[in-house]
Structure formats: structure tokens, C-alpha cells
Scaffold this motif. Structure first.
Motif, PDB file in Angstrom:
ATOM      1  N   ILE A 172       0.841  -1.202   0.000  1.00 31.63           N
ATOM      2  CA  ILE A 172       0.000   0.000   0.000  1.00 31.63           C
ATOM      3  C   ILE A 172       0.873   1.248   0.000  1.00 31.63           C
ATOM      4  N   MET A 173       1.893   1.251   0.835  1.00 36.39           N
ATOM      5  CA  MET A 173       2.777   2.408   0.966  1.00 36.39           C
ATOM      6  C   MET A 173       3.556   2.664  -0.318  1.00 36.39           C
ATOM      7  N   ARG A 174       4.040   1.614  -0.938  1.00 37.05           N
ATOM      8  CA  ARG A 174       4.902   1.770  -2.115  1.00 37.05           C
ATOM      9  C   ARG A 174       4.126   1.965  -3.410  1.00 37.05           C
ATOM     10  N   TYR A 175       2.999   1.228  -3.542  1.00 36.89           N
ATOM     11  CA  TYR A 175       2.325   1.181  -4.842  1.00 36.89           C
ATOM     12  C   TYR A 175       0.835   1.523  -4.794  1.00 36.89           C
ATOM     13  N   GLY A 176       0.251   1.659  -3.600  1.00 37.18           N
ATOM     14  CA  GLY A 176      -1.197   1.813  -3.516  1.00 37.18           C
ATOM     15  C   GLY A 176      -1.911   0.543  -3.938  1.00 37.18           C
ATOM     16  N   PHE A 177      -1.334  -0.618  -3.589  1.00 34.58           N
ATOM     17  CA  PHE A 177      -1.865  -1.915  -4.017  1.00 34.58           C
ATOM     18  C   PHE A 177      -2.416  -2.672  -2.814  1.00 34.58           C
ATOM     19  N   TYR A 178      -3.699  -3.045  -2.892  1.00 24.38           N
ATOM     20  CA  TYR A 178      -4.400  -3.722  -1.801  1.00 24.38           C
ATOM     21  C   TYR A 178      -4.716  -5.177  -2.149  1.00 24.38           C
ATOM     22  N   GLU A 179      -4.177  -5.643  -3.261  1.00 31.98           N
ATOM     23  CA  GLU A 179      -4.467  -6.939  -3.872  1.00 31.98           C
ATOM     24  C   GLU A 179      -5.829  -6.896  -4.557  1.00 31.98           C
ATOM     25  N   GLY A 180      -6.026  -7.862  -5.434  1.00 32.69           N
ATOM     26  CA  GLY A 180      -7.283  -7.938  -6.166  1.00 32.69           C
ATOM     27  C   GLY A 180      -8.362  -8.601  -5.330  1.00 32.69           C
ATOM     28  N   HIS A 181      -9.395  -9.080  -5.996  1.00 28.42           N
ATOM     29  CA  HIS A 181     -10.544  -9.632  -5.279  1.00 28.42           C
ATOM     30  C   HIS A 181     -10.318 -11.113  -4.987  1.00 28.42           C
ATOM     31  N   THR A 182      -9.432 -11.329  -4.020  1.00 27.32           N
ATOM     32  CA  THR A 182      -9.125 -12.659  -3.511  1.00 27.32           C
ATOM     33  C   THR A 182      -9.403 -12.660  -2.013  1.00 27.32           C
ATOM     34  N   ASP A 183      -9.185 -13.799  -1.362  1.00 28.86           N
ATOM     35  CA  ASP A 183      -9.383 -13.874   0.089  1.00 28.86           C
ATOM     36  C   ASP A 183      -8.414 -12.965   0.844  1.00 28.86           C
ATOM     37  N   TRP A 184      -7.317 -12.576   0.195  1.00 23.37           N
ATOM     38  CA  TRP A 184      -6.290 -11.772   0.852  1.00 23.37           C
ATOM     39  C   TRP A 184      -6.430 -10.283   0.564  1.00 23.37           C
ATOM     40  N   ARG A 185      -7.491  -9.885  -0.088  1.00 21.51           N
ATOM     41  CA  ARG A 185      -7.657  -8.465  -0.391  1.00 21.51           C
ATOM     42  C   ARG A 185      -7.786  -7.665   0.905  1.00 21.51           C
ATOM     43  N   THR A 186      -6.954  -6.634   1.030  1.00 21.08           N
ATOM     44  CA  THR A 186      -6.995  -5.744   2.188  1.00 21.08           C
ATOM     45  C   THR A 186      -7.738  -4.488   1.755  1.00 21.08           C
ATOM     46  N   ASP A 187      -9.035  -4.597   1.703  1.00 22.57           N
ATOM     47  CA  ASP A 187      -9.881  -3.602   1.048  1.00 22.57           C
ATOM     48  C   ASP A 187      -9.771  -2.231   1.719  1.00 22.57           C
ATOM     49  N   PRO A 188      -9.568  -1.162   0.940  1.00 25.77           N
ATOM     50  CA  PRO A 188      -9.416   0.170   1.540  1.00 25.77           C
ATOM     51  C   PRO A 188     -10.666   0.654   2.269  1.00 25.77           C
ATOM     52  N   ILE A 189     -11.845   0.309   1.768  1.00 31.02           N
ATOM     53  CA  ILE A 189     -13.072   0.704   2.467  1.00 31.02           C
ATOM     54  C   ILE A 189     -13.156  -0.014   3.806  1.00 31.02           C
ATOM     55  N   ALA A 190     -12.824  -1.304   3.813  1.00 32.37           N
ATOM     56  CA  ALA A 190     -12.840  -2.061   5.066  1.00 32.37           C
ATOM     57  C   ALA A 190     -11.838  -1.491   6.067  1.00 32.37           C
ATOM     58  N   LEU A 191     -10.655  -1.106   5.602  1.00 36.20           N
ATOM     59  CA  LEU A 191      -9.653  -0.539   6.509  1.00 36.20           C
ATOM     60  C   LEU A 191     -10.151   0.747   7.155  1.00 36.20           C
ATOM     61  N   THR A 192     -10.784   1.609   6.362  1.00 39.45           N
ATOM     62  CA  THR A 192     -11.282   2.867   6.931  1.00 39.45           C
ATOM     63  C   THR A 192     -12.354   2.603   7.976  1.00 39.45           C
ATOM     64  N   PHE A 193     -13.180   1.592   7.735  1.00 43.82           N
ATOM     65  CA  PHE A 193     -14.249   1.265   8.679  1.00 43.82           C
ATOM     66  C   PHE A 193     -13.698   0.604   9.936  1.00 43.82           C
ATOM     67  N   ILE A 194     -12.875  -0.424   9.764  1.00 43.77           N
ATOM     68  CA  ILE A 194     -12.368  -1.193  10.903  1.00 43.77           C
ATOM     69  C   ILE A 194     -11.601  -0.306  11.876  1.00 43.77           C
ATOM     70  N   PHE A 195     -10.725   0.542  11.342  1.00 38.82           N
ATOM     71  CA  PHE A 195      -9.876   1.366  12.206  1.00 38.82           C
ATOM     72  C   PHE A 195     -10.508   2.716  12.558  1.00 38.82           C
ATOM     73  N   GLY A 196     -11.740   2.941  12.110  1.00 37.10           N
ATOM     74  CA  GLY A 196     -12.438   4.161  12.483  1.00 37.10           C
ATOM     75  C   GLY A 196     -11.931   5.410  11.797  1.00 37.10           C
ATOM     76  N   LEU A 197     -11.287   5.256  10.640  1.00 32.72           N
ATOM     77  CA  LEU A 197     -10.811   6.420   9.899  1.00 32.72           C
ATOM     78  C   LEU A 197     -11.968   7.157   9.241  1.00 32.72           C
ATOM     79  N   LYS A 198     -13.006   6.400   8.889  1.00 41.48           N
ATOM     80  CA  LYS A 198     -14.251   6.958   8.367  1.00 41.48           C
ATOM     81  C   LYS A 198     -15.396   6.144   8.948  1.00 41.48           C
ATOM     82  N   SER A 199     -16.572   6.732   9.040  1.00 37.70           N
ATOM     83  CA  SER A 199     -17.740   6.007   9.530  1.00 37.70           C
ATOM     84  C   SER A 199     -18.743   5.848   8.396  1.00 37.70           C
ATOM     85  N   VAL A 200     -19.638   4.871   8.537  1.00 36.96           N
ATOM     86  CA  VAL A 200     -20.658   4.652   7.500  1.00 36.96           C
ATOM     87  C   VAL A 200     -21.737   5.709   7.623  1.00 36.96           C
TER      88      VAL A 200
END
Length: 304
Positions: A276-304
Motif C-alpha cells: 500500500i505504501m509503495r504502490y497503492g496496491f491492496y491486492e485484487g478480489h481474492t481472500d487476501w484483499r486488504t480492502d481500503p473501504i474495510a480498513l477505513t471502517f475497521i480502524f475508524g478512519l471513516k464512519s458509515v
């Protein structure tokens, strides 16, 4: 009474905070005229501190929940040369705008032909399921540039930067590193059992981490490798669930549960915040995707 010496004294938002070094080598944090011992000290009650807490000289702290239902204040800023290299490096050669601003330039993404000297089609091939990874870094029909462009659009719409999304993941890795150094890691179970959660912007986040034999290679020519897998998630509160049920009222219960899981849980590795830091890459739509929307929600950076 222990003798302490003041190491730092800086004003922050009108309140003085102090990091104190004890003669034993332990450190304490003073916040609003109250002193808190840092980890490995633990507390029976939740410390009255912001979490994360960023201080004026680049230091950061997070409150963790231990497996004994106690609380600890972890320093989560980088403290080792290797951590600095991993957590402050961006790909200035390929993505100068990302390195400068935290987000990609559309023009740079449009004309890029290689990343880290590796052709895009080669990166896409290596990222396919069954190549460097069984599950892959991309879906079977995805390519690296379409994912970079789509996620950069999402991050810009969120009003946040890739760097901000990488930071809480680095916090988790730095907590893990501290416990590895202290032998607070169950090597027999290959698990980080000492810590079960952390607090982020008022939210309690569940954390589960495991080590592997290692050896996961990177799809980029960057020397990054993986040896840990991490689950990070938090529950929706009642207000959030009501909002989502109203907004997505057409979904079946099964579909809503799927939406809820995608929004509130990620499975990731120590490679991901560097990607993410180097390339802005969160992986594609696999089980390992570290989704940016999920990150903002989980860590409270943004609310729904």
C-alpha cells in the motif's frame, strides 16, 4: 519510588505530554497530568488516552487488549532501521506523485509500463492464482493496472491517502515485533496469543496473527517477503447496522451478512502495508484483499 528523567517535552493541542525514561529502562507517557507506564506494563482498566495517540515528534501509541483482559500501551512508531526502511519507503521512481502526496496521479497510472523494472504483464502473470501464491494476488481475470486505478479512485473518494491506510497496519506489525522480541509469542502454536485486540478511534478491533514457514515472494521486484498472516476485524455497532440495513434493504439476509463481513473484516499479511505504501496496491478480489473501504471502517478512519 523510581527516579525518572524527562526525555521529551512538547506542547500538543494545548496539553503537555511527556515521555519519561525510568532508571530501569522502562518508559512512561504523561498525558493531561497523569503518568502511564508503557508496555510491558499492563492495566486492569482502560487507560484514559486517545488511541492511537500521535505525539509531536513522530511517536505513536496504541492501547491493546491482552488475552487476560488487561490493557497495555504499545509504542507503535518504527524503532528499528529495518522498520524505517519498510514503513517510510514509497516507489518514487515509478510513482513520484504517490510518493509526494500519498495518492496516485491518473496520468502516471495511464502511462506506466513497468513497476520496479518488471513489465506489467509479468506482474499480472505472477499475481494470478497458482503462480507465486495458491490463492493469488489478483483474481483470475484481473490485471495489476485495473486494480491500481480502481483502488486509487476509491481512496480519493474516501478523502484519504494510501499512506494513512497503511499506517494502522504498520502499527499492528510493530506491536507484533515488540512481542516477538519479548518472547510473547506462542511458537508451538505459531500464534500471537498475548494480544487479542486494540483500540482505534473509539473502536475495539479484534486482531489475530500467526506465523508460517515464510518464503512468500513478492510479485514486484522489491525483495518483500511474507511469513505472517493476520485477521483484523470489528463488529458493527447498532447505529451502523441500522444504517446499512436501511441503505441496502433490498439485500437478502445472506447477502447482508456477506456485505457486513466484507466491510468489517480483512485477512492480510505483513507484505500488504508495504504494498500500500509503495504502490497503492491492496491486492485484487481474492481472500487476501486488504480492502481500503474495510480498513477505513475497521480502524475508524471513516464512519458509515
Amino acid at each position: 519510588m523510581q527516579t525518572r528523567k524527562c526525555l521529551y517535552l512538547l506542547p500538543l493541542c494545548g496539553v503537555f505530554w511527556v515521555i519519561l525514561g525510568a532508571s530501569s529502562g522502562a518508559e512512561s507517557l504523561q498525558w493531561k497530568n497523569k503518568s502511564y507506564d508503557l508496555y510491558p506494563a499492563v492495566y486492569d482498566h482502560l487507560p484514559e488516552l486517545p488511541s492511537p495517540l500521535a505525539t509531536g515528534d513522530g511517536k505513536e501509541f496504541v492501547i491493546a487488549l491482552t488475552n487476560k483482559n488487561q490493557y497495555a500501551i504499545y509504542p507503535v512508531h518504527w524503532q528499528k532501521d529495518e522498520q524505517q526502511k519498510q514503513q517510510t519507503v514509497s516507489d518514487t521512481a515509478d510513482f513520484p506523485t504517490l510518493a509526494r502526496t500519498g495518492n496516485h496521479s491518473k496520468a502516471e497510472l495511464r502511462y506506466i509500463k513497468t513497476i520496479t523494472g518488471r513489465p506489467l504483464d509479468e506482474i499480472t502473470r505472477l499475481a494470478r492464482p497458482g503462480q507465486l501464491s495458491t490463492s493469488g494476488f489478483l483474481g483470475a481475470n484481473e490485471d495489476i493496472m485495473s486494480i491500481l486505478k480502481a483502488d486509487n479512485y476509491i481512496v480519493r473518494k474516501l478523502g484519504i491517502s494510501h499512506f494513512e491506510l497503511a499506517k494502522p497496519l504498520f502499527h499492528v506489525l510493530n506491536m507484533m515485533d515488540i512481542d516477538l522480541d519479548l518472547n510473547h509469542w506462542n511458537m508451538a502454536h505459531h500464534a500471537w496469543e498475548h494480544v487479542v485486540g486494540l483500540y482505534s478511534h473509539g473502536n475495539r478491533v479484534r486482531v489475530e496473527a500467526h506465523d508460517t514457514k515464510g518464503g512468500q515472494q513478492s510479485i514486484f521486484n522489491d525483495g518483500i517477503e511474507g511469513a505472517f498472516w493476520i485477521i483484523i476485524e470489528r463488529k458493527l455497532d447498532q447505529r451502523e447496522e441500522r444504517y446499512l440495513r436501511k441503505k441496502y434493504s433490498s439485500l437478502t439476509q445472506e447477502q447482508f451478512i456477506t456485505l457486513q463481513k466484507k466491510l468489517s473484516s480483512v485477512m492480510t499479511s505483513e507484505m500488504e502495508p508495504q504494498y500500500i505504501m509503495r504502490y497503492g496496491f491492496y491486492e485484487g478480489h481474492t481472500d487476501w484483499r486488504t480492502d481500503p473501504i474495510a480498513l477505513t471502517f475497521i480502524f475508524g478512519l471513516k464512519s458509515v
